[in-house]
Design an enzyme around this catalytic site. Structure first.
Site, short mmCIF file in Angstrom:
data_model
loop_
_atom_site.label_atom_id
_atom_site.label_comp_id
_atom_site.label_asym_id
_atom_site.label_seq_id
_atom_site.Cartn_x
_atom_site.Cartn_y
_atom_site.Cartn_z
N CYS A 74 0.84 -1.19 0.00
CA CYS A 74 0.00 0.00 0.00
C CYS A 74 0.88 1.25 0.00
O CYS A 74 1.87 1.29 0.73
CB CYS A 74 -0.88 -0.03 1.25
SG CYS A 74 -2.01 1.35 1.39
N PRO A 75 0.57 2.20 -0.84
CA PRO A 75 -0.60 2.40 -1.67
C PRO A 75 -0.39 2.00 -3.13
O PRO A 75 -1.23 2.29 -3.97
CB PRO A 75 -0.82 3.91 -1.58
CG PRO A 75 0.57 4.46 -1.57
CD PRO A 75 1.35 3.45 -0.75
#
Length: 74
Positions: free
Chosen positions: A11-12
């Protein structure tokens, strides 16, 4: 259907790469995303809701999350 393999990314990055891929696709086209980041299971539904892209399906098989997104119209 195009496939985006973001296995191993955290993430992201999976959502960012999916967003970039969807921008280059025709409205209504579908994108299969393969992800292994544990956060992706919550990130993709939130991404779809926020952007207006359709979340067609979300399924986990072994450690791989398979997400199908449909590019929003217009």
């Amino acid at each position: 259907m195009e496939t985006l393999d973001v296995r191993g990314l955290k993430c992201p990055l999976p959502v960012l790469k999916a967003n970039k891929a969807l921008r280059g696709m025709a409205p209504g086209a579908e994108l299969l995303v393969l992800a292994t980041d544990p956060a992706a299971e919550k990130d993709f539904p939130a991404f779809a809701e926020e952007t207006g892209h359709g979340l067609v399906s979300l399924a986990k098989e072994d450690e791989v999350l398979r997400v199908v997104l449909r590019r929003r119209e217009g």
